[in-house]
Design a protein around this motif. Structure first.
Motif, short mmCIF file in Angstrom:
data_model
loop_
_atom_site.label_atom_id
_atom_site.label_comp_id
_atom_site.label_asym_id
_atom_site.label_seq_id
_atom_site.Cartn_x
_atom_site.Cartn_y
_atom_site.Cartn_z
N SER A 1 0.82 -1.21 0.00
CA SER A 1 0.00 0.00 0.00
C SER A 1 0.86 1.26 0.00
O SER A 1 1.93 1.32 0.60
N ALA A 2 0.34 2.26 -0.70
CA ALA A 2 0.95 3.60 -0.72
C ALA A 2 -0.20 4.61 -0.69
O ALA A 2 -1.37 4.26 -0.86
N SER A 3 0.14 5.84 -0.44
CA SER A 3 -0.85 6.91 -0.47
C SER A 3 -0.60 7.79 -1.68
O SER A 3 0.54 7.91 -2.15
N GLY A 4 -1.67 8.38 -2.19
CA GLY A 4 -1.51 9.19 -3.39
C GLY A 4 -2.48 10.35 -3.43
O GLY A 4 -3.44 10.42 -2.66
N VAL A 5 -2.22 11.25 -4.36
CA VAL A 5 -3.09 12.39 -4.59
C VAL A 5 -3.20 12.61 -6.10
O VAL A 5 -2.22 12.47 -6.83
N ALA B 1 2.26 9.62 -5.92
CA ALA B 1 2.16 8.68 -4.81
C ALA B 1 3.42 8.70 -3.96
O ALA B 1 4.51 9.04 -4.45
N THR B 2 3.27 8.36 -2.68
CA THR B 2 4.41 8.29 -1.77
C THR B 2 4.36 6.97 -1.02
O THR B 2 3.29 6.44 -0.71
N ILE B 3 5.56 6.43 -0.72
CA ILE B 3 5.67 5.16 -0.02
C ILE B 3 6.95 5.15 0.79
O ILE B 3 7.89 5.91 0.49
N ALA C 1 11.53 0.87 -1.57
CA ALA C 1 12.10 1.56 -2.74
C ALA C 1 12.63 0.57 -3.77
O ALA C 1 12.49 0.78 -4.98
N GLY C 2 13.26 -0.51 -3.30
CA GLY C 2 13.83 -1.48 -4.24
C GLY C 2 12.79 -2.25 -5.01
O GLY C 2 13.11 -2.92 -6.00
N ASN D 1 12.91 12.40 4.03
CA ASN D 1 12.35 11.96 5.32
C ASN D 1 11.84 10.52 5.27
O ASN D 1 10.78 10.20 5.82
N GLY D 2 12.60 9.66 4.59
CA GLY D 2 12.23 8.25 4.52
C GLY D 2 11.09 7.96 3.58
O GLY D 2 10.51 6.87 3.62
N ILE D 3 10.76 8.90 2.71
CA ILE D 3 9.62 8.74 1.79
C ILE D 3 10.12 8.81 0.35
O ILE D 3 10.90 9.70 -0.02
N VAL D 4 9.65 7.87 -0.47
CA VAL D 4 9.94 7.86 -1.90
C VAL D 4 8.69 8.32 -2.65
O VAL D 4 7.58 7.89 -2.35
N THR D 5 8.88 9.20 -3.62
CA THR D 5 7.77 9.72 -4.43
C THR D 5 7.85 9.15 -5.83
O THR D 5 8.92 9.12 -6.43
#
Length: 414
Positions: free
Chosen positions: A63-67, A272-274, A279-280, A310-314
């Motif tokens: 799961s990831a969050s997105g806009v 989206a961000t996760i 990341a891999g 901050n530990g987030i990949v976009t």
């Protein structure tokens, strides 16, 4: 003295002892059953969430969050260095091609435009002066050329006379040689004047070309400034909505500074961000499911930002249906990154139990009891969990939280 009991009395006593033993055993059995029932935990049926085991596909996802964001966003920059004079439209307002968004002060650019126009007129006058100066120089050279031509003809006649006189003995050889020398000098001077005339024409041509280039460049600069002054009335070029506008009236902007952003609402993508933990597992072209108000839209990863913040990949998702009716700017959506897919497996709806389950086991409802059974849990997503074994289609599985009963073999339902 004691008398021996009769056979009838003995039989009655024996039956009485049997009854006493039987009643004692029955009471003991009831006590054991009651005690065991007291030891067996019970649950309220109303508090349980259950799901039926069925066959179907399960797509493993993370799961990831997105806009939702517009797929294309037009950045409007200031064409000139100017001061913001008036803001006509605000962020959030929809625009059509030609709608004016803001107005820039054009005074500085107008001065530069007028200066270029004056320089262009000056260079046009220089071109005229060049032609007049050339005509004057050529006229002078033409006059000298005519005189030299006449002198050459005169010296040619004089040489012929000297040669004739030498033949009849009327002059000397030295006089003939002097006439020949005078003729050669005159002819040389005539050739020099002809060369000077050709050189002057070439110089004029070069000067005219240089002025022509200068005038052409100035003309383009004038056209560019004129276009920039027209663009100072900042107008929309496409249908869309203003997402941002620089609304500080009186502030100065330089040429190239962003003064407004215009979003095209005809197509969308998802930002989206996760967590960088995954990341891999992100790959450009990877399959994505975007859930919008219980509707699942298919897409693929179009790009991944190279930096981690901050530990987030976009990353960005290109949707197959970019103009779906449910899509809206800035709408929050759930994004699921597809990792694996299995078809026609035993599955059950996902629930709190599978989020906290520590072992490969499930609780199955059978009548008024809940039994703990070993079962291998496979791939899962937010909707379904695969059960590789231990269950059959139609089994009713508990999917609510059962952490406090994870070591209990059996539960009673109330």
């Amino acid at each position: 003295m004691d008398r021996e009991l009769s056979a009838t009395t003995k039989q009655a006593n024996k039956r009485r002892r049997y009854w006493q033993i039987g009643i004692t055993l029955a009471l003991l059995a009831f006590a054991i059953v009651g005690f065991r029932s007291l030891l067996t935990p019970s649950l309220s049926r109303d508090k349980l969430r259950t799901a039926v085991v069925e066959r179907g596909p399960v797509v493993a996802t993370i799961s990831a969050s997105g806009v939702v964001v517009p797929e294309n966003e037009l950045v409007i920059t200031s064409p000139i260095q100017a001061r913001i004079e008036q803001v006509l439209l605000k962020a959030g307002e929809q625009v059509k091609p030609g709608d004016q968004i803001l107005l820039l002060d054009r005074a500085f650019t107008q001065l530069a435009y007028d200066k270029l126009k004056d320089e262009q007129q000056l260079n046009q006058h220089k071109s005229v002066q060049l032609r007049l100066n050339l005509r004057k120089t050529l006229n002078q050279l033409a006059s000298q050329l005519t005189i030299k031509q006449m002198r050459v003809k005169s010296l040619q006649a004089q040489l012929e006379d000297e040669k004739y006189l030498l033949k009849i003995g009327g002059t000397t050889q030295e006089s003939v040689k002097q006439a020949e020398l005078n003729l050669k000098i005159a002819q040389q001077e005539l050739q020099e004047i002809e060369r000077d005339m050709a050189t002057e024409r070439e110089l004029l041509k070069a000067d005219e070309q240089e002025l022509g280039f200068t005038l052409a460049m100035q003309g383009r600069s004038i056209e560019e400034l004129q276009r920039k002054m027209e663009q100072a009335e900042v107008r929309a070029t496409h249908n869309g909505v203003i997402t941002w506008v620089k609304n500080e009236i009186g502030s100065t902007v330089n040429a190239g500074d962003i003064i407004a952003r215009l979003a095209d609402l005809s197509s969308y993508k998802v930002k989206a961000t996760i967590s960088d933990t995954y990341a891999g597992q992100l790959l450009v072209g990877g399959n994505i499911i975007v859930r919008v108000n219980n509707a699942d839209l298919q897409g693929t990863i179009s790009s991944i930002e190279p930096t981690v913040s901050n530990g987030i990949v976009t990353f960005y998702v290109a949707l197959q249906d970019k103009a779906h009716q449910l899509l809206r700017p800035s709408l929050r959506v759930d994004v699921f990154v597809t990792m694996a897919s299995k078809g026609n497996v035993l599955r059950v709806k996902n629930g709190p139990y599978f989020n906290s389950a520590k072992g490969q086991q499930v609780f199955i409802v059978q009548g008024d009891e809940v039994l703990r059974k070993p079962a291998a849990i496979g791939v899962s997503n937010v909707d379904f969990v695969e059960l590789e074994n231990g269950v059959q289609p139609g089994d009713v599985v508990v999917i609510s939280e059962m952490a406090e009963y994870e070591h209990t073999e059996k539960l009673k339902l109330k």
